[in-house]
Design a protein around this motif. Structure first.
Motif, PDB file in Angstrom:
ATOM      1  N   GLU A  40      18.571  -2.713  24.646  1.00 17.87           N
ATOM      2  CA  GLU A  40      19.990  -1.897  25.129  1.00 17.87           C
ATOM      3  C   GLU A  40      20.227  -1.072  24.103  1.00 17.87           C
ATOM      4  O   GLU A  40      20.745   0.008  24.427  1.00 17.87           O
ATOM      5  CB  GLU A  40      21.214  -3.005  25.261  1.00 17.87           C
ATOM      6  CG  GLU A  40      20.806  -3.957  26.319  1.00 17.87           C
ATOM      7  CD  GLU A  40      19.670  -5.068  26.052  1.00 17.87           C
ATOM      8  OE1 GLU A  40      19.558  -5.488  25.010  1.00 17.87           O
ATOM      9  OE2 GLU A  40      19.129  -5.376  27.221  1.00 17.87           O
TER      10      GLU A  40
ATOM     11  N   THR B 287      17.656  -5.061  19.866  1.00 14.30           N
ATOM     12  CA  THR B 287      17.759  -5.031  21.325  1.00 14.30           C
ATOM     13  C   THR B 287      17.297  -3.969  21.919  1.00 14.30           C
ATOM     14  O   THR B 287      17.573  -2.718  21.724  1.00 14.30           O
ATOM     15  CB  THR B 287      19.190  -5.445  21.886  1.00 14.30           C
ATOM     16  OG1 THR B 287      19.940  -4.274  21.268  1.00 14.30           O
ATOM     17  CG2 THR B 287      19.721  -6.807  20.973  1.00 14.30           C
TER      18      THR B 287
ATOM     19  N   THR C 257      10.870  -6.677  22.710  1.00 15.75           N
ATOM     20  CA  THR C 257      11.739  -5.463  22.695  1.00 15.75           C
ATOM     21  C   THR C 257      11.092  -4.177  23.494  1.00 15.75           C
ATOM     22  O   THR C 257      11.424  -3.669  24.372  1.00 15.75           O
ATOM     23  CB  THR C 257      12.259  -5.092  21.337  1.00 15.75           C
ATOM     24  OG1 THR C 257      12.745  -6.054  20.609  1.00 15.75           O
ATOM     25  CG2 THR C 257      13.381  -3.870  21.470  1.00 15.75           C
TER      26      THR C 257
END
Lengths: 131, 315
Positions: free
Chosen positions: B6, B4, B33
């Motif tokens: 994040e 991810t 991504t």
């Protein structure tokens, strides 16, 4: 285009300076089509684990001839786990007494290689594990 | 398993590492991504380090990374490229041997990369890996090319500052006047300056640069390429090198050079992606057998390479 390459870190922890074995294995794995990261001499277990993480390797080969394998190898395994890389396959080469080899395998070392091991066997083992 | 955006942005080093692997392997999920990370890029300063094999690039990168890391609480990324074997497809990535000082430093991330068939001295994934490190907050990214001969010049399309490393005894002033590698240098380093012949090498390079200025005038952007004497092994000349990197950076930022280099990188990345996509799309339509068949026709003298290519493209 998806191309997966097997990546292997070859490391030499501890203080002995005999790296011919490590270089022979590195070369054999290279010639078998793998990407081999060689780190050089005198690595601490922490340095080996840090390199394994940054290189995202599938396997770590540890070469030890100093006799310190029972202190160094468990620490490499611990560090790999601590970094979230418990699934990385670890194999060890060197002069390892049989009992120590068995104990290391119980700790999670996949293969232990002694003197006279054929490089073809090492290649085949790693391909079977990772491939 | 997708990585991810994040987790990369949060500084998860294993996530960054896995993302780079996926980029290298051409895993589809990594594209999404990277797309999500792209808005967070543009802050890293990319330094290319190139030069012949054995000139001391890795040792220099090791020292540079240490100096830059000391200069402030900033993260340094390193991408070290070594060649893939054209025969086995394997590679021995050995640049780390000279970089042990950096392994345990939590602010430094080293990734070894094989060329996997790419020409020009870099790996195909180097550009995108640099974007990923950039998004992850690495302030400087040092990119070390394969041992470069004369025409491995791809790095200049990627880096803000390109350092060409030479070592004593590799050539005379005619070598120094040849086109290619030396033309892409923003900074020239004569490494191993403690060795015999270093001063002569440095002078030959300075003369070649002066001759260029005599004929063409100063470069368009007004930057004068300095020749620095460095011994990376002994740590000599490094503070000067760091200073020159910073002044080249200021020079680019004060001038239109910054935007130009950004565009140059964007364009070369775009063209590379287009080539790859077109080729991949075409590959799905034509069988390997058809390619083999045409190759046999060329080898047998029935078709010229041009004619064979045309036929394949028409099918």
């Amino acid at each position: 285009m998806m191309v997966k390459k097997i990546r292997v870190l070859i490391a030499k922890p501890g203080l002995d300076g005999h790296d011919r074995g490590a270089k022979v294995i590195a070369r054999a794995l290279r010639d078998a089509g793998m990407e081999v990261i060689y780190t050089g001499l005198r690595q601490t277990p922490e340095m080996i684990a840090a390199a394994a993480l940054q290189e995202d390797v599938d396997a770590v080969g540890i070469s030890i001839l100093s006799g310190a394998h029972m202190t160094l190898v468990p620490r490499v395994l611990e560090q790999l786990k601590a970094n979230g890389q418990g699934a990385v396959h670890v194999f060890v080469g060197g002069i390892i007494p049989k009992e120590d080899g068995e104990q290391m395998r119980k700790m999670g070392v996949r293969f232990v290689y002694g003197p006279g091991t054929s490089t073809m066997d090492v290649v085949r083992d790693i391909q079977a594990l990772v491939g | 398993m997708a990585v991810t955006a994040e987790s990369v942005l949060a500084g998860d080093r294993l996530a960054l590492s896995r993302l780079i692997t996926q980029i290298e392997n051409g895993v589809q999920e990594s594209r999404a991504t990277l797309d999500a990370l792209f808005p967070y890029t543009g802050n890293a300063y990319l330094i290319g380090v190139t030069g012949p094999s054995g000139s001391g690039k890795s040792t220099l990168v090791n020292q540079l990374a240490l100096k830059l890391a000391q200069a402030g609480d900033q993260r340094i990324g390193i991408i070290a490229v070594d060649p893939t074997s054209p025969f086995s497809g394997g590679a021995l990535l050995g640049d780390r041997v000279r970089m042990s000082d950096l392994f345990a430093n939590p602010n430094i991330f080293i990734r070894s990369m094989a060329t996997r068939g790419a020409l020009g001295g870099l790996a195909r994934a180097a550009d995108d890996a640099a974007y990923a490190m950039d998004a992850a907050g690495y302030a400087f990214i040092l990119i070390e090319t394969v041992g470069a001969g004369q025409s491995e010049v791809e790095i200049a399309k990627l880096a803000h500052t390109t350092i060409v490393v030479e070592a004593p005894g590799l050539g005379d002033d005619v070598q120094a006047g040849k086109a290619g590698l030396l033309e892409i240098a923003d900074i020239l380093v004569v490494n191993k300056s403690d060795r015999l012949g270093a001063e002569a090498s440095a002078r030959a390079l300075e003369n070649a640069l002066a001759l260029g200025v005599e004929i063409n005038g100063n470069s368009d952007d007004g930057w004068q390429v300095p020749v620095l004497r460095v011994s990376a092994l002994h740590g000599e000349g490094l503070p000067e090198l760091v200073d020159v990197i910073y002044s080249h950076r200021r020079h680019l930022q004060d001038d239109r050079g910054w935007a130009e280099r950004k565009n140059r990188r964007a364009r070369s990345g775009l063209v590379r992606l287009l080539k790859e996509s077109l080729y991949t799309a075409w590959q799905t339509q034509v069988s390997e057998d058809a390619v083999d068949e045409m190759a046999a026709k060329i080898a047998g003298g029935a078709l010229s390479p041009e004619q064979a290519a045309k036929r394949l493209l028409e099918t």
